[in-house]
Design a protein around this motif. Structure first.
Motif, mmCIF file in Angstrom:
data_model
loop_
_atom_site.group_PDB
_atom_site.id
_atom_site.type_symbol
_atom_site.label_atom_id
_atom_site.label_comp_id
_atom_site.label_asym_id
_atom_site.label_seq_id
_atom_site.Cartn_x
_atom_site.Cartn_y
_atom_site.Cartn_z
ATOM 1 N N GLY A 129 0.826 -1.208 0.000
ATOM 2 C CA GLY A 129 0.000 0.000 0.000
ATOM 3 C C GLY A 129 0.854 1.250 0.000
ATOM 4 N N LYS A 132 2.516 1.498 -3.429
ATOM 5 C CA LYS A 132 1.553 1.861 -4.479
ATOM 6 C C LYS A 132 1.318 3.366 -4.516
ATOM 7 C CE LYS A 132 -3.135 0.933 -6.068
ATOM 8 N NZ LYS A 132 -4.362 0.177 -5.834
ATOM 9 N N TYR A 133 1.203 3.984 -3.347
ATOM 10 C CA TYR A 133 0.877 5.408 -3.304
ATOM 11 C C TYR A 133 2.103 6.319 -3.252
ATOM 12 C CZ TYR A 133 -3.857 3.795 -2.854
ATOM 13 O OH TYR A 133 -5.060 3.186 -3.104
ATOM 14 N N THR A 134 3.287 5.747 -3.229
ATOM 15 C CA THR A 134 4.483 6.585 -3.258
ATOM 16 C C THR A 134 5.214 6.441 -4.589
ATOM 17 O OG1 THR A 134 5.752 4.875 -2.086
ATOM 18 C CG2 THR A 134 4.807 6.656 -0.748
ATOM 19 N N GLY A 136 4.807 3.654 -6.742
ATOM 20 C CA GLY A 136 4.065 2.818 -7.688
ATOM 21 C C GLY A 136 4.611 1.406 -7.729
#
Length: 173
Positions: A129, A132-134, A136
């Motif tokens: 997670g 994914k949000y930093t 990718g």
């Protein structure tokens, strides 16, 4: 034999590796003959796990989860199923052997399996997670279609003639 061992796809070797993963947890407390059913069952669990991933369309090109995940889960349960009271007494103590004989070891091993799975799921979800949000966790679609070998290294790992483009259709018999 075709179900358990297919040299073309490498599943024979992965089945053997799954057997090795499965026996690690109980190697000190099983009689040597118990390695045969553990290896055979692990190979079957590998094939079933690999096919399940195809059915649910989870991409695991190396079959890492069937080998290490399913093999490891089976391996956690192996001490409760295949251990020898005599060897448990020699390696640990008579008290541990009494726990094995009472059947409590199945519950203990099952609890360990659930705790390890929950811990792994939580930490993996947290890590992926964050990634994914930093930075990718996926490449762009065109890179995915042409392949990372071409994009990252400027060539293919295998000769062009060895590629066969097929629509994804799991071969589940």
């Amino acid at each position: 034999a075709r179900v358990v061992c297919s040299l073309r796809s490498g599943s024979c070797f992965n089945g053997i590796l799954t057997g090795l993963v499965s026996i690690c947890a109980c190697v000190a407390t099983i009689e040597s003959y118990a390695a045969i059913p553990i290896g055979m069952l692990a190979g079957i669990f590998y094939v079933l796990g690999s096919r399940l991933l195809l059915i649910v369309k989870i991409d695991d090109p190396l079959d890492a989860f069937p080998v290490h995940g399913i093999g490891g889960m089976f391996g956690i349960m192996c001490p409760a199923i295949f251990s020898s009271s005599r060897l448990i007494s020699e390696v640990y103590s008579d008290e541990h052997a009494a726990t094995y004989r009472s059947g409590k070891l199945i519950g203990i091993q099952l609890t360990a399996l659930v705790v390890i799975a929950a811990w792994s799921l939580f930490n993996s979800a947290l890590l992926f997670g964050i990634l994914k949000y930093t930075v990718g966790i996926r490449v762009e679609k065109n890179v995915e279609e042409t392949g990372l070998d071409t994009h990252e290294h400027g060539g293919h790992m295998y000769a062009e003639s060895s590629y066969v483009r097929q629509e994804f259709k799991p071969n589940v018999e």
